[in-house]
Motif scaffolding. Structure first.
Motif, short mmCIF file in Angstrom:
data_model
loop_
_atom_site.label_atom_id
_atom_site.label_comp_id
_atom_site.label_asym_id
_atom_site.label_seq_id
_atom_site.Cartn_x
_atom_site.Cartn_y
_atom_site.Cartn_z
N SER A 143 0.96 -1.17 -0.02
CA SER A 143 -0.06 0.07 0.18
C SER A 143 0.82 1.47 -0.20
N LEU A 165 -5.87 -1.79 1.81
CA LEU A 165 -5.82 -2.00 3.21
C LEU A 165 -7.07 -2.77 3.46
N THR A 168 -6.73 -6.47 2.02
CA THR A 168 -5.78 -7.25 2.99
C THR A 168 -6.68 -7.76 4.34
N ASN A 183 -1.02 -9.49 5.14
CA ASN A 183 -0.64 -8.13 5.52
C ASN A 183 -0.28 -7.05 4.59
N SER A 184 -0.34 -5.88 4.86
CA SER A 184 0.03 -4.68 3.72
C SER A 184 1.33 -3.92 4.46
N SER A 186 3.09 -0.15 4.29
CA SER A 186 2.85 1.09 3.77
C SER A 186 4.25 1.93 3.85
N SER A 245 -2.72 -6.97 9.41
CA SER A 245 -1.85 -5.64 9.94
C SER A 245 -1.40 -4.88 8.53
N CYS A 246 -1.00 -3.70 8.83
CA CYS A 246 -0.44 -2.74 7.75
C CYS A 246 0.89 -2.30 8.68
N ASN A 248 3.90 0.33 8.70
CA ASN A 248 4.29 1.47 8.17
C ASN A 248 5.80 1.46 8.23
#
Ligand code: NAD
Length: 257
Positions: A143, A165, A168, A183-184, A186, A245-246, A248
């Motif tokens: 993402s 998001l 995912t 998961n992603s 960012s 989850s993402c 970052n």
């Protein structure tokens, strides 16, 4: 037997000709993965493959447009035929045309959604049945900080990255009990061709760099390899309870006002 945090895992990486995809492919090869590398730019993709083979890694290449079902099907078939199955997918290929809502044509909107978001839907449809045969797997979708915070001029890109998001999370909750994690990541500003192109559009890196310094507390762009370490964690069994989850990986971008 290979050694490393991804020893003998079969991994698909899209957008592997350049930037984050290439950096991740090289790191994953060092960590023992068997790779299927995908991109529409065959010449640059073969460059990534050559670097990996020179270091003793094992990979295959598929040239194609990730927004097409036939590419996703060919990629997964290649993984099964060449390496006997599939463990990890890194859906990473993407494009970032700049335009606000009035400047964004319907054609550009469709293209961005197709390449950035629909491609992940198509790849997951092909990959999940193969992962289920192995009892699980890990999917990581690229993402962007722009899914969380944005600025004028990125209508289609922002929408596509926010959509990732949601996709995912839906895959994560659907397949958690079946052992497939999704998961992603960012990323914030990363030193890749995508931002070189943006700098050109803005009149040079001298124009872009103050924006990066203002938005990313780290004060510089990340390298592709620095992003790849986060992807490695999500791909490996070390993150076995992380799903939906993402992560970052953004030098503080999403912490800053
Ligand atoms: N660079 C950044 O600052 C940044 C920040 C956040 C998110 N991202 C995301 O990271 C991902 C990778 O971007 P990057 O910065 O490495 O850019 P990049 O331009 O260096 O690499 C993108 C790769 O995707 C390939 N690609 C594009 N469209 C394709 C298609 N239809 N079919 C197959 N391959 C295609 C390109 O040929 C290229 O090799 C993208 O999803 C991007 O949105 C980048």
């Amino acid at each position: 037997m290979r050694k490393g945090r991804l020893a003998n895992k079969v991994v698909i990486i899209t957008g592997a000709a350049s930037g984050i995809g290439k950096g991740t492919a090289i790191l994953f090869a060092e960590e023992g993965a068997n790779l299927i590398l995908v991109d529409r730019d065959m010449e640059k993709l073969e460059g990534t493959a050559e670097e990996i083979r020179l270091k003793g890694g094992d990979c295959r290449t598929v040239c194609g447009d990730v927004s097409l079902t036939r590419t996703a099907a060919e990629v997964v078939e290649t993984a099964v035929r060449e390496f006997g199955g599939l463990d990890v997918v890194f859906n990473n290929a993407g494009i970032m045309p700049t335009a606000d809502i009035l400047g964004c044509t319907e054609e550009t909107w469709d293209q961005v959604i197709d390449v950035n978001l629909k491609s992940m839907f198509l790849m997951c449809k092909q990959a999940i049945p193969e992962m289920l045969k192995r009892g699980g797997g890990s999917i990581i979708n690229t993402s962007s900080v722009m899914a969380h915070l944005t600025e004028p001029g990125y209508t289609a890109y922002t929408a596509s990255k926010a959509g990732i998001l949601g996709l995912t999370k839906e895959i994560a909750v659907t397949y958690a009990e079946k052992g497939i994690r999704c998961n992603s990541i960012s990323p914030g500003w990363v030193d890749t061709d995508m931002n070189m192109k943006l700098a050109e559009e803005m009149g040079g890196m001298d124009k872009l760099y103050p924006v990066i310094k203002a938005q990313q507390p780290l004060g510089r762009m990340a390298t592709s390899r620095e992003i790849a370490y986060g992807v490695l964690f999500l791909a490996s069994d070390e993150s076995v309870v992380v799903t939906g989850s993402c992560l970052n990986i953004d030098g503080g971008c999403t912490a800053a006002i």
